[in-house]
Scaffold this active site. Structure first.
Site, PDB file in Angstrom:
ATOM      1  CG  ASP A  12       2.010  27.054   6.184  1.00 15.99           C
ATOM      2  OD1 ASP A  12       2.061  28.289   6.143  1.00 15.99           O
ATOM      3  OD2 ASP A  12       2.111  26.394   7.245  1.00 15.99           O
TER       4      ASP A  12
ATOM      5  CG  ASN B  97      12.051  32.188  11.915  1.00 14.35           C
ATOM      6  OD1 ASN B  97      13.151  31.970  11.416  1.00 14.35           O
ATOM      7  ND2 ASN B  97      11.094  32.797  11.247  1.00 14.35           N
TER       8      ASN B  97
ATOM      9  CG  ASP C 203      15.958  35.226   6.575  1.00 15.06           C
ATOM     10  OD1 ASP C 203      14.726  35.108   6.723  1.00 15.06           O
ATOM     11  OD2 ASP C 203      16.599  36.254   6.898  1.00 15.06           O
TER      12      ASP C 203
ATOM     13  CD  GLU D 217       4.805  30.771   8.074  1.00 14.28           C
ATOM     14  OE1 GLU D 217       3.959  30.468   8.937  1.00 14.28           O
ATOM     15  OE2 GLU D 217       5.331  31.902   7.993  1.00 14.28           O
TER      16      GLU D 217
END
Length: 312
Positions: free
Chosen positions: A170, A178, A187, A214
């Protein structure tokens, strides 16, 4: 350089042969029907049965030759084409017979077009299958590929009495990343993490997938807890060394990951969902310790029962 002489199409050669056959047979029929060609004037009446027999025999020969020409020129190639298409439908990959592709008539053209169509359909099917089994962003496998591979890997692991390890990966504080850097940068970050996973887990039997968002999952066959932890730490430190800036992370000034490792002992009956749940449980322990670390645990029957997870 002299130009190559163009070969006549197959159907024109067949029509020419058939016309010549009709001409010869018609001439012979006319010759048989003429009584004055025989030795005596009354021979026509005397040898009428003979002439009828010769005419019938000639007719049979002409019909037989016509059928043979049709079978060789058209019927047999069409049957070969049908057999080729049937084989392709049954999954027997291969090229059409050379005798069909080499023809310069409509059958040859049809064979060539069918071959191109089948090749195109095969490429499209492979592309669609790859899209359904792979994550479009990272190119790693997806949940469907995981289940497909584990349907084979889990029974094999049980038969071999080999350990089975799962690593739940993770990205630490990815939502903050983000929000701060934007989704395109997020991305790119996920793609870089996927590349690090590929560089770390290179065996053909290693299953590396993106579960979504993620989260990534790695399943390692015939790998015990110590080796799984070593690989998890290698992947974690390699990503940290890449040094992707992350100003909003409390774990480190760069992008990091937390990895929960769960290893099923040899002979432990476990299914896909239980394996993922055990690795996810270890991942929560990473987050409780402050992230950017790896935590491992042994999965046995007692652990599955304590966690209320089904045993296979």
């Amino acid at each position: 350089m002299q130009p190559t002489k163009k070969k006549k199409p197959t159907h024109w050669r067949f029509l020419g042969t058939f016309a010549l056959l009709l001409l010869v047979s018609g001439t012979l029929m006319w010759w048989i029907a003429q009584p004055h060609l025989l030795d005596s004037p009354s021979a026509g009446e005397v040898d009428l049965p003979l002439r009828l027999a010769l005419a019938g025999l000639l007719l049979v020969v002409v019909l037989g030759a016509t059928v043979a020409c049709l079978q060789r020129g058209y019927t047999r190639p069409i049957h070969q084409l049908v057999d080729y298409v049937r084989d392709q439908r049954e999954g027997k990959a291969g090229e059409p017979p050379t005798a069909l592709v080499g023809r310069d008539d409509d059958i040859g053209l049809l064979s060539h077009e069918i071959q191109q169509l089948l090749d195109t359909l095969r490429e499209q099917n492979e592309r669609l299958l790859k899209q359904t089994l792979n994550d479009p962003l990272t190119g790693l496998g997806n949940r469907r590929l995981l289940e497909q591979r584990l349907d084979v890997a889990l029974p094999l692991s049980r038969r071999r009495m080999a350990p089975l390890s799962a690593l739940m990966v993770d990205v630490d504080h990815f939502k903050d990343y983000n929000d701060h850097y934007g989704h395109p940068a997020g991305d790119e970050c996920l793609v870089e993490i996927a590349n690090v996973l590929r560089d770390t887990f290179r065996r053909e039997t290693d299953i590396v997938v993106r579960l979504g968002g993620e989260e990534f999952l790695v399943v390692l066959l015939d790998v015990d807890l110590d080796e799984a932890m070593r690989l998890a730490e290698a992947m974690r430190t390699m990503l940290q060394a890449v040094g992707i800036p992350h100003e909003r992370s409390s774990a480190a000034p760069v992008v990091t990951v937390s990895i929960g490792v769960a290893t099923a002992l040899p002979g432990t009956p476990i299914d896909v969902e239980s394996l993922i749940a055990c690795a996810d449980s270890a991942l929560y322990q990473c987050k409780a310790k402050g992230r950017n670390c790896s935590v491992g645990s042994i999965v046995d029957r007692q652990m599955l029962e304590n966690a209320n997870l089904p045993t296979a």
